[in-house]
Design a protein around this motif. Structure first.
Motif, PDB file in Angstrom:
ATOM      1  N   TYR A  24      55.862  15.385  42.309  1.00  0.00           N
ATOM      2  CA  TYR A  24      54.767  15.892  41.347  1.00  0.00           C
ATOM      3  C   TYR A  24      53.585  16.245  42.618  1.00  0.00           C
ATOM      4  CZ  TYR A  24      50.196  15.767  39.115  1.00  0.00           C
ATOM      5  OH  TYR A  24      49.075  15.933  38.826  1.00  0.00           O
ATOM      6  N   TYR A  25      53.476  15.566  43.546  1.00  0.00           N
ATOM      7  CA  TYR A  25      52.257  15.713  44.382  1.00  0.00           C
ATOM      8  C   TYR A  25      52.550  17.190  44.989  1.00  0.00           C
ATOM      9  CZ  TYR A  25      49.213  11.968  43.271  1.00  0.00           C
ATOM     10  OH  TYR A  25      48.404  11.034  42.839  1.00  0.00           O
ATOM     11  N   LEU A  26      53.852  17.251  45.482  1.00  0.00           N
ATOM     12  CA  LEU A  26      54.205  18.548  46.296  1.00  0.00           C
ATOM     13  C   LEU A  26      54.123  19.613  45.275  1.00  0.00           C
ATOM     14  CD1 LEU A  26      57.490  18.757  48.197  1.00  0.00           C
ATOM     15  CD2 LEU A  26      56.657  20.793  46.575  1.00  0.00           C
ATOM     16  N   ILE A  27      54.329  19.601  43.967  1.00  0.00           N
ATOM     17  CA  ILE A  27      54.091  20.618  42.962  1.00  0.00           C
ATOM     18  C   ILE A  27      52.905  20.805  42.825  1.00  0.00           C
ATOM     19  CG2 ILE A  27      54.428  21.195  40.605  1.00  0.00           C
ATOM     20  CD1 ILE A  27      57.044  19.986  40.622  1.00  0.00           C
ATOM     21  N   ALA A  28      51.987  19.585  42.769  1.00  0.00           N
ATOM     22  CA  ALA A  28      50.524  20.123  42.640  1.00  0.00           C
ATOM     23  C   ALA A  28      49.851  20.552  43.820  1.00  0.00           C
ATOM     24  CB  ALA A  28      49.865  18.684  42.277  1.00  0.00           C
ATOM     25  N   PHE A  29      50.258  20.255  45.066  1.00  0.00           N
ATOM     26  CA  PHE A  29      49.794  20.866  46.200  1.00  0.00           C
ATOM     27  C   PHE A  29      49.979  22.506  46.110  1.00  0.00           C
ATOM     28  CE2 PHE A  29      50.978  22.633  50.378  1.00  0.00           C
ATOM     29  CZ  PHE A  29      49.561  22.509  51.088  1.00  0.00           C
ATOM     30  N   TRP A  30      51.192  22.833  45.840  1.00  0.00           N
ATOM     31  CA  TRP A  30      51.569  24.371  45.814  1.00  0.00           C
ATOM     32  C   TRP A  30      51.018  24.789  44.438  1.00  0.00           C
ATOM     33  CZ3 TRP A  30      53.571  27.900  49.051  1.00  0.00           C
ATOM     34  CH2 TRP A  30      54.057  27.254  49.832  1.00  0.00           C
ATOM     35  N   LEU A  31      50.683  24.183  43.474  1.00  0.00           N
ATOM     36  CA  LEU A  31      50.011  24.795  42.355  1.00  0.00           C
ATOM     37  C   LEU A  31      48.508  25.076  42.629  1.00  0.00           C
ATOM     38  CD1 LEU A  31      49.271  25.319  39.436  1.00  0.00           C
ATOM     39  CD2 LEU A  31      49.190  22.880  38.882  1.00  0.00           C
ATOM     40  N   VAL A  32      47.806  24.122  43.427  1.00  0.00           N
ATOM     41  CA  VAL A  32      46.647  24.775  43.855  1.00  0.00           C
ATOM     42  C   VAL A  32      46.446  25.791  44.881  1.00  0.00           C
ATOM     43  CG1 VAL A  32      44.390  23.519  45.218  1.00  0.00           C
ATOM     44  CG2 VAL A  32      45.693  22.246  43.607  1.00  0.00           C
ATOM     45  N   LEU A  33      47.311  25.620  45.820  1.00  0.00           N
ATOM     46  CA  LEU A  33      47.603  26.686  46.909  1.00  0.00           C
ATOM     47  C   LEU A  33      47.770  27.937  46.338  1.00  0.00           C
ATOM     48  CD1 LEU A  33      47.416  26.356  50.020  1.00  0.00           C
ATOM     49  CD2 LEU A  33      49.916  26.649  50.025  1.00  0.00           C
ATOM     50  N   SER A  34      48.716  28.128  44.971  1.00  0.00           N
ATOM     51  CA  SER A  34      49.004  29.346  44.757  1.00  0.00           C
ATOM     52  C   SER A  34      48.095  29.948  43.608  1.00  0.00           C
ATOM     53  CB  SER A  34      50.229  29.283  43.757  1.00  0.00           C
ATOM     54  OG  SER A  34      51.514  28.883  44.460  1.00  0.00           O
ATOM     55  N   ALA A  35      47.274  29.039  42.773  1.00  0.00           N
ATOM     56  CA  ALA A  35      46.348  29.374  42.046  1.00  0.00           C
ATOM     57  C   ALA A  35      45.169  29.895  42.831  1.00  0.00           C
ATOM     58  CB  ALA A  35      45.944  28.112  41.112  1.00  0.00           C
ATOM     59  N   ILE A  36      44.811  29.300  43.840  1.00  0.00           N
ATOM     60  CA  ILE A  36      43.612  29.675  44.608  1.00  0.00           C
ATOM     61  C   ILE A  36      43.731  31.204  45.337  1.00  0.00           C
ATOM     62  CG2 ILE A  36      42.209  29.680  46.844  1.00  0.00           C
ATOM     63  CD1 ILE A  36      42.444  26.618  46.177  1.00  0.00           C
ATOM     64  N   ALA A  37      45.286  31.296  45.721  1.00  0.00           N
ATOM     65  CA  ALA A  37      45.498  32.547  46.363  1.00  0.00           C
ATOM     66  C   ALA A  37      45.572  33.464  45.058  1.00  0.00           C
ATOM     67  CB  ALA A  37      47.037  32.478  46.910  1.00  0.00           C
ATOM     68  N   MET A  38      46.008  33.319  44.012  1.00  0.00           N
ATOM     69  CA  MET A  38      46.232  34.399  42.955  1.00  0.00           C
ATOM     70  C   MET A  38      44.997  34.629  42.575  1.00  0.00           C
ATOM     71  SD  MET A  38      49.842  33.560  40.957  1.00  0.00           S
ATOM     72  CE  MET A  38      50.065  31.932  41.185  1.00  0.00           C
ATOM     73  N   TYR A  39      44.047  33.708  41.994  1.00  0.00           N
ATOM     74  CA  TYR A  39      42.581  34.211  41.852  1.00  0.00           C
ATOM     75  C   TYR A  39      41.964  34.804  42.793  1.00  0.00           C
ATOM     76  CZ  TYR A  39      37.933  33.767  40.319  1.00  0.00           C
ATOM     77  OH  TYR A  39      36.580  34.011  39.769  1.00  0.00           O
ATOM     78  N   ALA A  40      42.158  34.288  44.180  1.00  0.00           N
ATOM     79  CA  ALA A  40      41.432  35.405  45.370  1.00  0.00           C
ATOM     80  C   ALA A  40      41.962  36.586  45.353  1.00  0.00           C
ATOM     81  CB  ALA A  40      41.667  34.735  46.781  1.00  0.00           C
ATOM     82  N   LEU A  41      43.327  36.901  44.910  1.00  0.00           N
ATOM     83  CA  LEU A  41      43.830  38.484  44.800  1.00  0.00           C
ATOM     84  C   LEU A  41      42.971  39.214  43.639  1.00  0.00           C
ATOM     85  CD1 LEU A  41      45.951  40.215  45.630  1.00  0.00           C
ATOM     86  CD2 LEU A  41      47.565  39.247  43.757  1.00  0.00           C
ATOM     87  N   THR A  42      42.627  38.533  42.706  1.00  0.00           N
ATOM     88  CA  THR A  42      41.919  39.482  41.713  1.00  0.00           C
ATOM     89  C   THR A  42      40.541  39.786  42.090  1.00  0.00           C
ATOM     90  OG1 THR A  42      40.838  37.285  40.656  1.00  0.00           O
ATOM     91  CG2 THR A  42      42.710  37.715  39.728  1.00  0.00           C
ATOM     92  N   ARG A  43      40.023  39.240  43.605  1.00  0.00           N
ATOM     93  CA  ARG A  43      38.708  39.418  43.602  1.00  0.00           C
ATOM     94  C   ARG A  43      38.743  40.341  45.126  1.00  0.00           C
ATOM     95  NH1 ARG A  43      34.677  36.402  40.879  1.00  0.00           N
ATOM     96  NH2 ARG A  43      33.592  36.833  42.438  1.00  0.00           N
ATOM     97  N   THR A  44      40.043  40.880  45.456  1.00  0.00           N
ATOM     98  CA  THR A  44      40.005  42.043  46.308  1.00  0.00           C
ATOM     99  C   THR A  44      40.113  43.328  45.825  1.00  0.00           C
ATOM    100  OG1 THR A  44      42.646  42.095  45.986  1.00  0.00           O
ATOM    101  CG2 THR A  44      41.360  40.209  47.637  1.00  0.00           C
ATOM    102  N   PRO A  45      39.923  44.367  46.717  1.00  0.00           N
ATOM    103  CA  PRO A  45      40.048  45.740  46.341  1.00  0.00           C
ATOM    104  C   PRO A  45      41.178  45.980  45.643  1.00  0.00           C
ATOM    105  CG  PRO A  45      39.212  45.590  48.580  1.00  0.00           C
ATOM    106  CD  PRO A  45      39.222  44.133  48.266  1.00  0.00           C
ATOM    107  N   LEU A  46      42.354  45.676  46.072  1.00  0.00           N
ATOM    108  CA  LEU A  46      43.654  45.627  45.575  1.00  0.00           C
ATOM    109  C   LEU A  46      43.546  45.123  43.985  1.00  0.00           C
ATOM    110  CD1 LEU A  46      46.661  46.703  45.297  1.00  0.00           C
ATOM    111  CD2 LEU A  46      47.342  44.611  45.952  1.00  0.00           C
ATOM    112  N   GLY A  47      43.154  44.080  43.947  1.00  0.00           N
ATOM    113  CA  GLY A  47      42.904  43.285  42.477  1.00  0.00           C
ATOM    114  C   GLY A  47      42.119  44.188  41.569  1.00  0.00           C
ATOM    115  N   ARG A  48      40.992  44.729  42.156  1.00  0.00           N
ATOM    116  CA  ARG A  48      40.127  45.466  41.221  1.00  0.00           C
ATOM    117  C   ARG A  48      40.563  46.784  40.750  1.00  0.00           C
ATOM    118  NH1 ARG A  48      35.709  42.245  40.021  1.00  0.00           N
ATOM    119  NH2 ARG A  48      36.750  40.203  40.478  1.00  0.00           N
TER     120      ARG A  48
END
Lengths: 430, 250
Positions: free
Chosen positions: A183-207
């Protein structure tokens, strides 16, 4: 003129607290992930949380396509499944070669599996958007799903590829045998992926992806090739779907053809849409709800897919913005302080709406259990599917509930209109 | 002598058997304000589409600053410094006014398809976007979704998106269509200011706008340019009077 300026200035107002609130939301989410298994520590809930975590990563990756870039894919599970297979093969290779790669790094290889396939197939697929893309994605999905049964050396045929996550090198002394550690391994990757995907929306490519979603024709006249934008978005979506697949492979210690089939593709579309594609957190809500329903409903009724269908149709018809859209609709009212004028009409509507829902449930269960004859247990009340009493109750609930519910829904709409008008006058609604 | 900003030579466009544009020749000098006028259905928008790469000519050649651009894709032409607006408002409806303009700034400022940069922390992008919003008088509407703007505001945003890339050749397709007199006046002043030092090609129905703004005018009738010249020459040209202005007068 003065009212116009004040009204617009409130819309434009970015309070300085916004940045703080933003980080607070993320930190609260992370804290919740850490604390959850301490509150609900049973094996069953740990398993549920793990599945929900995987589903969230998968749904967020799907929303890169659907919500951010406007691409409707019917074959997103291909990347999820290939990520799962890549992770399984990698785990087995690590064990047999004795490579010093601990388990927490494995989802990365899942992601690469999904990414590589996206790189190969994506350029052709994303040449066109809309129906063409949807149809090709459906075809590719079927192609890969059937290949997985034919190409036995890679996919292991019917039985799939199995692996043993505990055989990998330990990290911090964790063997990842217990579900809590997984569970903690999944939670770790969930946080990592969610942050990365959110960050992607805030890049020139995302916009620019958003711009391609809104108007691919115009994008060409501001210097961008919409094909390239779609392709890059597709590759990112493929990568994160692969990460989700890798997590699933770790969780189940197996990858098989069910991972990349149409059902899995449908489920992620379903979760993302129910949650709402217009907001980043929408797919998170959708994945939680759908996974939870899936786990909960299967133990209660054999026709759980029917209920999924009804929920899906209801959302598409009455709330195309999904749950997130429904929630965010209330924001201007909260700000304008007019929400309290709407709430009472909600409470009035709950009673007939629940009655209608009960009638529908009773009808479905009566039909599905008629020949079997097993009793129906509806919130503690027993019904016999063969008894006319059951049929009459169901009919009364459906017809009466629908009739009264319609009236109360109209009251909601009226109350809503009044509240929205006030909010608009006060400048909280464009 | 430097090459013409836009040089259209013997361009023809046929849809099936129908020739929409026949033997089109047009030359727009650097820094010139050039208006294309003509009756409805004359092919003005098609001419725009041919030059900007929206559609390809059946035959003939289009040059931008001396380089052949006919056959290139619209984004390739845009990257070479030609930017156009649309007759029917063509913005990013679900995105805010700010995002609309910013997206149009991104390629020109060299950020392209970057997925490793935070779009909010690019100072030159922010400054340029803010300046353009200021220019088109939409700063107070920056967070409103473009689809919710009034018609006149959307037309201004359309111009803002068009000039945002800093293109040296700007083509505006009926920028004042459907505007009131006061709005038209405002839009013309805006266009005049924003295209200062640039080459402007404009399609316009409002003759007061055309004759007030343009250095040179071309008259397009049935897909063919029948006259090109200064406003004074065009006003006196008998062919034009017959084909277009005369028709307008009654």
């Amino acid at each position: 003129m003065t009212t116009a300026t004040t009204s617009t200035s409130k819309l434009a107002d970015k309070s300085s607290g916004d940045g703080l609130r933003f980080y607070a939301v993320w930190l609260m989410g992370i804290a919740a992930l850490i604390v959850l298994p301490m509150i609900f520590s049973s094996g069953g809930s740990l398993t549920s949380f793990s599945l929900i975590g995987i589903a969230i990563v998968f749904a967020l990756s799907y929303n890169i396509l659907l919500g951010q870039t406007g691409l409707l894919s019917f074959g997103h599970a291909v990347h999820y499944g290939l990520g799962g297979f890549a992770a399984c093969h990698m785990m087995n290779a690590v064990v047999s070669h004795g490579w010093p790669i601990p388990l927490p790094f494995i989802p990365l290889f899942g992601g690469l599996g999904g990414l590589v396939f996206a790189i190969i197939i994506g350029w052709v697929m994303t040449k066109r958007a809309g129906t063409v893309f949807a149809m090709i994605s459906l075809g590719i999905g079927e192609l890969v799903a059937s290949s997985s049964l034919i190409l036995r050396s890679v996919f292991g045929g019917e039985s799939g590829i199995t692996t043993d996550r505990t055989a990998l090198p330990k990290m911090f002394g964790w063997s990842f045998g217990p579900q809590l550690q997984v569970y903690y391994l999944i939670a770790f990757w969930l946080v990592l992926s969610a942050i990365a995907m959110y960050a992607l929306t805030r890049t020139p490519l995302g916009r620019i992806s958003n711009a391609v979603r809104d108007n691919p024709e115009r994008v060409q006249f501001i210097g961008y090739d919409p094909h390239v934008v779609r392709y890059l978005a597709f590759c990112f979506a493929g990568f994160f779907a692969g990460v989700a697949g890798g997590l699933a492979a770790i969780n189940f210690e197996i990858a098989n053809s069910a991972y990349l089939g149409a059902i899995q593709s449908g489920l992620v579309l379903f979760s993302t849409f129910i949650g709402g594609t217009a907001y980043f957190f929408g797919p998170i809500l959708g994945a939680i709800l759908v996974t939870y329903l899936q786990l909960g409903l299967t133990s209660v009724t054999s026709v759980w897919q029917l209920y999924f269908g009804i929920i899906f149709i209801g959302i598409v018809m009455f709330s195309p913005g999904g749950i997130a859209g429904l929630l965010m609709m209330h924001r201007p009212l909260v700000r304008a302080g007019t929400l309290w004028t709407v709430i009472p009409s909600y409470f009035v509507a709950i009673v007939p709406t629940v009655a209608l829902a009960c009638g529908v449930i009773l009808t479905i269960e009566t039909v599905s259990r008629y020949s079997g004859g097993e009793a129906i247990n509806l919130f503690g009340i027993g019904f016999k599917p063969q008894s006319p009493v059951t049929w009459i109750v169901a009919a009364v609930l459906v017809v009466g509930g629908a009739f009264v519910a319609r009236l109360t829904w109209r009251r909601i709409a009226d109350a809503w209109d009044r509240a929205a008008t006030v909010a608009r006058d006060r400048g909280y609604l464009a | 002598m430097s090459a013409a900003a836009i040089e259209v030579r013997a361009v023809e466009k046929r849809f099936g058997n129908v020739g929409i544009i026949r033997d089109l020749n047009l030359s727009v000098a650097q820094g010139e304000r050039h208006a294309i006028i003509g009756p409805n259905g004359a092919g003005k928008s098609t001419t725009f589409n041919l030059i900007s790469g929206h559609i390809r000519p059946t035959s003939g050649e289009v040059k931008l600053n001396g380089d052949v651009i006919s056959g290139l894709r619209p984004f390739e032409i845009n990257r070479r410094g030609l930017s156009r607006s649309f007759q029917v408002t063509n913005v990013f409806a679900r995105m805010s006014v700010w995002e609309n303009v910013r997206c149009a700034v991104l390629w020109a400022t060299g950020h392209r398809y970057a997925f490793w940069k935070n779009v909010d922390s690019l100072p030159e992008v922010r400054e340029r976007t803010a300046r353009i919003l200021d220019d088109i008088h939409l700063t107070h509407r920056r967070d409103v979704p473009a689809g919710l703007l009034t018609y006149a505001e959307q037309r201004e945003l359309e111009i803002g998106i068009t000039i945002a890339s800093g293109a040296t050749v700007v083509m505006l397709d009926e920028p004042t269509a459907g505007m009131s007199n006061a709005e038209t006046e405002r839009a013309v002043a805006l266009i005049r200011r924003l295209t200062e030092g640039k080459t402007l090609v404009i399609v316009e129905h409002d003759m007061s706008v055309v004759f007030g703004l343009a250095d040179r005018i071309s008259v397009l009738v049935y897909g063919h340019i029948i006259a090109s010249g200064t406003p004074e020459e065009i006003r006196r040209d008998p062919k034009v009077k017959e084909a277009y202005l005369g028709e307008e007068a009654h």
